[in-house]
Design a protein around this motif. Structure first.
Motif, mmCIF file in Angstrom:
data_model
loop_
_atom_site.group_PDB
_atom_site.id
_atom_site.type_symbol
_atom_site.label_atom_id
_atom_site.label_comp_id
_atom_site.label_asym_id
_atom_site.label_seq_id
_atom_site.Cartn_x
_atom_site.Cartn_y
_atom_site.Cartn_z
ATOM 1 N N PRO A 177 -1.313 12.533 47.479
ATOM 2 C CA PRO A 177 -0.595 11.290 47.189
ATOM 3 C C PRO A 177 -0.125 11.195 45.730
ATOM 4 C CG PRO A 177 -2.928 10.889 47.599
ATOM 5 C CD PRO A 177 -2.694 12.315 47.920
ATOM 6 N N PRO A 178 0.792 10.280 45.457
ATOM 7 C CA PRO A 178 1.335 10.144 44.095
ATOM 8 C C PRO A 178 0.260 9.876 43.044
ATOM 9 C CG PRO A 178 2.617 8.839 45.640
ATOM 10 C CD PRO A 178 1.428 9.347 46.398
ATOM 11 N N GLY A 179 0.405 10.513 41.921
ATOM 12 C CA GLY A 179 -0.418 10.178 40.763
ATOM 13 C C GLY A 179 -1.849 10.674 40.767
ATOM 14 N N VAL A 180 -2.241 11.500 41.749
ATOM 15 C CA VAL A 180 -3.637 11.952 41.790
ATOM 16 C C VAL A 180 -3.937 13.000 40.722
ATOM 17 C CG1 VAL A 180 -4.213 11.408 44.182
ATOM 18 C CG2 VAL A 180 -3.100 13.571 43.653
ATOM 19 N N LYS A 236 -1.741 16.177 40.470
ATOM 20 C CA LYS A 236 -1.314 17.511 40.925
ATOM 21 C C LYS A 236 -0.684 18.317 39.792
ATOM 22 C CE LYS A 236 1.271 15.560 44.048
ATOM 23 N NZ LYS A 236 0.806 14.181 43.832
ATOM 24 N N THR A 237 0.297 17.709 39.108
ATOM 25 C CA THR A 237 1.034 18.433 38.066
ATOM 26 C C THR A 237 0.109 18.808 36.908
ATOM 27 O OG1 THR A 237 2.975 17.160 38.716
ATOM 28 C CG2 THR A 237 3.097 18.297 36.610
ATOM 29 N N ASP A 271 9.471 19.102 42.476
ATOM 30 C CA ASP A 271 9.709 17.778 41.896
ATOM 31 C C ASP A 271 10.807 17.926 40.855
ATOM 32 O OD1 ASP A 271 9.552 15.245 40.985
ATOM 33 O OD2 ASP A 271 7.471 15.342 40.295
ATOM 34 N N ARG A 281 12.395 14.074 38.419
ATOM 35 C CA ARG A 281 11.889 13.262 37.329
ATOM 36 C C ARG A 281 11.926 13.984 35.991
ATOM 37 N NH1 ARG A 281 6.467 10.963 39.716
ATOM 38 N NH2 ARG A 281 6.347 13.119 40.406
ATOM 39 N N PRO A 297 6.040 16.656 44.634
ATOM 40 C CA PRO A 297 5.959 15.227 44.297
ATOM 41 C C PRO A 297 5.160 14.487 45.371
ATOM 42 C CG PRO A 297 8.117 15.739 45.206
ATOM 43 C CD PRO A 297 7.331 17.026 45.214
ATOM 44 N N GLY A 298 4.311 13.565 44.946
ATOM 45 C CA GLY A 298 3.404 12.890 45.875
ATOM 46 C C GLY A 298 4.100 12.068 46.948
ATOM 47 N N THR A 308 -10.036 15.281 41.519
ATOM 48 C CA THR A 308 -9.580 14.956 40.166
ATOM 49 C C THR A 308 -10.229 13.664 39.668
ATOM 50 O OG1 THR A 308 -7.722 13.694 41.038
ATOM 51 C CG2 THR A 308 -7.310 16.012 40.506
ATOM 52 N N LEU A 343 -13.286 9.158 35.688
ATOM 53 C CA LEU A 343 -13.027 7.739 35.968
ATOM 54 C C LEU A 343 -13.905 7.196 37.102
ATOM 55 C CD1 LEU A 343 -9.119 7.658 35.781
ATOM 56 C CD2 LEU A 343 -10.774 7.173 33.977
ATOM 57 N N THR A 357 -11.523 18.063 38.229
ATOM 58 C CA THR A 357 -11.010 17.809 36.881
ATOM 59 C C THR A 357 -11.722 16.601 36.291
ATOM 60 O OG1 THR A 357 -9.164 16.302 37.328
ATOM 61 C CG2 THR A 357 -8.755 18.662 37.673
ATOM 62 N N THR A 358 -11.915 16.688 34.974
ATOM 63 C CA THR A 358 -12.810 15.724 34.318
ATOM 64 C C THR A 358 -12.137 14.946 33.196
ATOM 65 O OG1 THR A 358 -13.488 17.575 32.953
ATOM 66 C CG2 THR A 358 -14.894 17.060 34.826
ATOM 67 N N GLY A 359 -10.816 14.958 33.176
ATOM 68 C CA GLY A 359 -10.101 14.216 32.149
ATOM 69 C C GLY A 359 -8.634 14.624 32.148
ATOM 70 N N PRO A 360 -7.791 13.949 31.382
ATOM 71 C CA PRO A 360 -6.355 14.226 31.440
ATOM 72 C C PRO A 360 -5.912 15.434 30.598
ATOM 73 C CG PRO A 360 -6.785 12.339 30.020
ATOM 74 C CD PRO A 360 -8.115 12.779 30.556
HETATM 75 N N1 LIG Z 1 -8.668 10.442 33.388
HETATM 76 C C1 LIG Z 1 -8.046 11.409 34.032
HETATM 77 N N2 LIG Z 1 -6.723 11.376 34.161
HETATM 78 C C2 LIG Z 1 -6.094 12.361 34.824
HETATM 79 C C3 LIG Z 1 -6.812 13.455 35.385
HETATM 80 N N3 LIG Z 1 -5.903 14.264 35.987
HETATM 81 C C4 LIG Z 1 -4.712 13.697 35.811
HETATM 82 N N4 LIG Z 1 -4.789 12.562 35.096
HETATM 83 C C5 LIG Z 1 -3.735 11.615 34.701
HETATM 84 O O1 LIG Z 1 -3.212 11.027 35.880
HETATM 85 C C6 LIG Z 1 -1.824 10.754 35.705
HETATM 86 C C7 LIG Z 1 -1.032 11.345 36.845
HETATM 87 O O2 LIG Z 1 -1.142 12.753 36.790
HETATM 88 P P1 LIG Z 1 -0.059 13.727 37.395
HETATM 89 O O3 LIG Z 1 -0.516 15.120 37.167
HETATM 90 O O4 LIG Z 1 1.287 13.376 36.920
HETATM 91 O O5 LIG Z 1 -0.161 13.320 38.908
HETATM 92 P P2 LIG Z 1 0.685 13.876 40.129
HETATM 93 O O6 LIG Z 1 -0.233 14.020 41.269
HETATM 94 O O7 LIG Z 1 1.458 15.083 39.716
HETATM 95 O O8 LIG Z 1 1.651 12.657 40.387
HETATM 96 P P3 LIG Z 1 3.031 12.666 41.219
HETATM 97 O O9 LIG Z 1 3.796 13.865 40.781
HETATM 98 O O10 LIG Z 1 3.666 11.384 40.824
HETATM 99 O O11 LIG Z 1 2.683 12.685 42.645
HETATM 100 C C8 LIG Z 1 -1.456 11.308 34.352
HETATM 101 O O12 LIG Z 1 -1.467 10.259 33.433
HETATM 102 C C9 LIG Z 1 -2.565 12.303 34.060
HETATM 103 O O13 LIG Z 1 -2.779 12.478 32.669
HETATM 104 C C10 LIG Z 1 -8.234 13.471 35.230
HETATM 105 O O14 LIG Z 1 -8.957 14.359 35.688
HETATM 106 N N5 LIG Z 1 -8.787 12.428 34.540
#
Ligand SMILES: Nc1nc2c(ncn2[C@@H]2O[C@H](COP(=O)(O)OP(=O)(O)OP(=O)(O)O)[C@@H](O)[C@H]2O)c(=O)[nH]1
Ligand SMILES: [Mg+2]
Length: 348
Positions: A166-169, A171-172, A195, A198, A243-244, A297, A301, A323-326
């Motif tokens: 899903p979106p924002g999890v 992936k990228t 994707d 964007r 893309p999610g 991921t 949080l 994953t443990t952070g951004p």
């Molecule tokens: N705290 C935290 N943030 C994370 C982690 N992984 C990713 N993020 C944040 O989550 C947000 C979305 O991450 P993306 O990698 O863009 O997510 P995505 O799944 O590619 O999203 P879409 O392409 O929109 O589907 C970003 O702000 C990342 O920095 C993580 O393990 N911990």
């Protein structure tokens, strides 16, 4: 135990057996135990029946009946009410037994059970876990770690992987971390992103491409994939970003374009910080497309980790990473099953 009489009563249902008890022993009977048995000749005519072992303290019963009492009516009423409640509890216990087999568990195990529930482990899964475990936390952790299947990066390194979810999890972000990990092992990486809309994704991959000196291609349609994949497969690790908002369309499309099987692993990315119901709904939408592995991921949080266990068991897929952070490239870990078990029980 003077004057105590004990007898077994059999009925088709628990209620029938209880009626037989009441008829013979009266309302003061005490139920010692009950169990499911097979009735019929030699127990082979498999109609199941219930056997209730009941006891009656005859001396007490007779004193009660003959004792003159000034508060006769209300105490009778209370006794009647209590008997009703006792019957009801017995009946409830019997009804619950197939669903909750461990109604009789030790105090230590109850503690372990409560711990699992506090960590968000599914009730049914928690019951099975404490049944398999001994009375201590180390044993419980061991049982959990036996269930956690870890795949790690080797299948990704071998050929490559497509990240869906899903979106924002994440992936990228995760793909970029894994690209670093693979390159650190001196293996070539090539990145493909579906994707292409964007600006943020394009800018992100421009940076990654420059940093890792690896090719990043953006494609518009998945029909362009076979040509690229068959040319590069085995030579580099191919990482595909999606893309999610299009996950289902992409997974469905892959089945059409690669009717005899997609040559890379499909990884479903799950956000650990969202609740189990939402995660499972998202998983059900994608499960039918033959997902190979899962990645967790945003562990940083999450406030509890019972879900890691629930999702591993329910999806039945091995875990590739967490994953443990951004931050790229460091906030990623290939966990051991023991490490995951430690998280599930709340780091005890
Ligand atoms: N705290 C935290 N943030 C994370 C982690 N992984 C990713 N993020 C944040 O989550 C947000 C979305 O991450 P993306 O990698 O863009 O997510 P995505 O799944 O590619 O999203 P879409 O392409 O929109 O589907 C970003 O702000 C990342 O920095 C993580 O393990 N911990
Ligand atoms: Mg993305």
């Amino acid at each position: 135990m003077d004057g105590m009489k004990i007898k077994k009563f059999v009925g088709q249902t628990f209620k029938d057996a209880m009626e037989a008890v009441k008829k013979e022993f009266g309302p003061d009977a005490i139920i010692l135990s009950n169990r499911q048995i097979k009735s019929g000749p030699f127990g082979i005519l498999s109609k199941s029946a219930v056997e209730v072992t009941a006891a009656i303290d005859e001396t007490q019963a007779s004193t009660i009946t003959h004792k003159p009492s000034t508060v006769n009516i209300p105490s009778d009423e209370i006794a009647k009410e209590l008997r009703g409640l006792k019957d009801e509890i017995g009946f409830l216990k019997e009804t619950l037994r197939p669903i909750v087999p461990s109604l009789k568990i030790t105090r230590e195990k109850r503690g372990l059970f409560n711990l699992l529930i506090r960590q968000g482990v599914d009730t049914q899964l928690a019951l099975v876990l404490i049944e398999r475990s001994r009375d201590n936390i180390d044993s419980l952790k061991k049982v959990i770690s036996q269930d956690m299947k870890i795949q790690g990066l080797s299948p990704i390194e071998e050929r490559g992987i497509i990240f869906v979810g899903p979106p924002g999890v994440g992936k990228t972000t995760t793909l970029s971390k894994i690209a670093h990990m693979i390159q650190n092992k001196k293996r070539q990486v090539s990145i493909i992103t579906l994707d292409d809309n964007r600006i943020s994704t394009i800018a992100h991959f421009k940076e990654i491409s420059a940093m890792l000196k690896c090719p990043v291609r953006s494609i518009k349609k998945i029909s362009e994939l076979p040509k690229i994949l068959y040319k590069e497969i085995g030579k580099t690790s191919i990482l595909i970003d999606t893309p999610g908002y299009e996950t289902k369309e992409i997974l469905g499309g892959l089945e059409e374009i690669f009717p005899s099987g997609f040559p890379l692993k499909k990884c479903f990315v799950m956000d650990t910080s969202i609740n189990e119901t939402t995660s499972l709904k998202l998983w059900e939408d994608c499960n039918k497309y033959g997902i190979d592995t899962i990645g967790f991921t945003k562990l940083d949080l999450a406030t509890q980790f019972g879900n890691l266990y629930n999702l591993s068991i329910i999806t039945g897929r091995p875990v590739s990473f967490m994953t443990t952070g951004p931050y790229i490239p460091f906030d990623i870990k290939i966990p051991s099953s023991e490490f995951m078990a430690g998280l599930v029980v709340g780091g005890v």
